[in-house]
Design an enzyme around this catalytic site. Structure first.
Site, short mmCIF file in Angstrom:
data_model
loop_
_atom_site.label_atom_id
_atom_site.label_comp_id
_atom_site.label_asym_id
_atom_site.label_seq_id
_atom_site.Cartn_x
_atom_site.Cartn_y
_atom_site.Cartn_z
N CYS A 120 0.83 -1.20 0.00
CA CYS A 120 0.00 0.00 0.00
C CYS A 120 0.87 1.25 0.00
O CYS A 120 0.63 2.20 -0.75
CB CYS A 120 -0.93 -0.01 1.20
SG CYS A 120 -2.07 1.40 1.26
N CYS A 217 -6.23 -2.81 7.20
CA CYS A 217 -7.47 -2.03 7.11
C CYS A 217 -8.63 -2.80 6.51
O CYS A 217 -9.78 -2.56 6.87
CB CYS A 217 -7.23 -0.73 6.36
SG CYS A 217 -6.81 -0.91 4.61
#
Length: 381
Positions: A120, A217
């Site tokens: 990410c 997440c």
């Protein structure tokens, strides 16, 4: 001779007043990035807050402990309003799925132990978001990561955070020199997370007491298997638990429920010595178990290396460095033998247990705090 005021560098390293220095702050809605934005705003910088919507946050509105969910977008917006700087929410769902989630699912199904937070940072925050910051004509981009950027003889260097307990170097090893030139990490020098929360209270931020995010997440409560089943229907196919000689010891309900080094939950009690998962064979749908000694590894093949040293990686036949193979483990002394500019063999001087393809191997100076880069562990030839 004293420097003229106009040539002095501001706290972000630019020879101009803060008011003339635009900085994009990547805001997750947590206390760290909120403090960065508030601190820079108070110092007079031209701050622009940006929050990424990375997945469908409608289902995550009530979910705590993960960044970039709906409540976090709301928190980031409120901080921007309170501190008086503009804030934008960018829809990165497709980018995030293509660059992070799909690879996470595929590598997990292949028996690896992926670290999506690194991807990410590498493929979304420090690539697409960084380009967005440039499009906004920002002089730099700041984040709430606990890591330090220092200027060395050959330009910016990446160094561990002052607080070893908060250091995030393992997740940022793939930061390139070009990205590092543009990035700033205003929290890396702080002695503790308490110091960050004190700053949040000082600025009157509503997130001052907000808990830290714990999970990936898009993986609620750390339940990887349930996420993989949703992303790849039919992935949880049953198979056999076997020992290293091929003897069947039991059955399992899907390779995706197991990780290298796992001992609990195997359902094969009654044996004299404890057994651990030593290999996952996706093709045969087998979970292979063996004694703990089989988990020890000294030689690690590493590829996709991002090298941050001053000399080229392949300029020497070997380097003595320290490496981390897990974010929670301290660096260990090792020898790295380059095979090319992006591939190497790492020899640990002391064997480590539970090393799995898909994890990162991060390189450090043997003395000092500098990060020399790192790469991805794979199965080798």
């Amino acid at each position: 001779m004293a420097l003229d005021n106009d040539t002095r560098l501001n706290s972000l390293g630019f020879a101009k007043p803060p008011a003339d220095t635009r900085v994009v702050v990547a805001m997750s809605g947590g206390v760290d990035s909120s403090v960065v934005a508030a601190k820079l705003a108070e110092e007079g910088y031209d701050v622009v807050g940006v929050t990424l919507q990375l997945y469908d946050h409608g289902a995550a509105l009530a979910k705590k402990g993960a960044c970039c969910a709906g409540i976090d977008i709301h928190d980031a917006r409120r901080v921007a309003e309170d501190m008086g700087f503009p804030h934008y929410v960018l829809d990165y769902e497709n980018i995030f799925k293509d660059a992070v989630i799909d690879e996470f699912a595929d590598s997990y199904l292949a028996g690896a132990t992926p670290v999506p937070c690194i991807r990410c940072n590498e493929r979304v925050k420090f690539k697409d978001l960084l380009e967005t910051a440039r499009d906004l004509e920002a002089d730099c981009m700041a984040t709430g990561h606990y890591i330090q950027r220092k200027i060395g003889e050959n330009g910016p260097e990446l160094h561990c955070a002052a607080d070893a307990n908060r250091d995030q170097s393992y997740f940022l090893f793939s930061t390139t020199p070009e990205q590092l030139d543009y990035l700033r990490f205003p929290l890396g020098h702080l002695p503790s997370k308490d110091a960050t929360r004190e700053l949040a209270a000082k600025y009157g931020l509503s997130v001052a007491d907000k808990p830290d995010s714990q999970d990936i997440c898009f993986v609620p409560n750390g339940n990887y298997a349930s996420v993989i089943e949703k992303l790849r229907p039919g992935a949880a196919e049953p198979g056999q638990i076997v020992d290293t000689d091929g003897r069947v010891l039991g059955e399992h309900n899907g390779v995706i429920h197991y990780t290298i080094g796992q001992r609990r939950g195997l359902g094969i009690g009654g044996l004299e010595d404890p057994l651990y998962v030593v290999k996952l064979d996706v093709d045969t749908k087998q979970v292979i178990v063996g004694p703990k000694s089989m988990l020890s590894t000294r030689t690690i093949p590493v590829r996709e290396i991002n090298w941050l040293g001053d000399e080229a990686l392949a300029s020497r036949p070997e380097w003595e460095i320290s490496v981390k193979v897990r974010s929670t483990r301290p660096p260990r002394t090792a020898i790295i033998r380059p095979l090319s500019d992006t591939e190497a063999e790492v020899e640990l001087l002391t064997a480590e247990e539970g090393i799995s393809p898909g994890q990162a191997c991060v390189f450090y100076e043997t003395e000092g705090s500098r990060i020399l880069g790192g790469g991805w562990i794979w199965k080798g030839r």
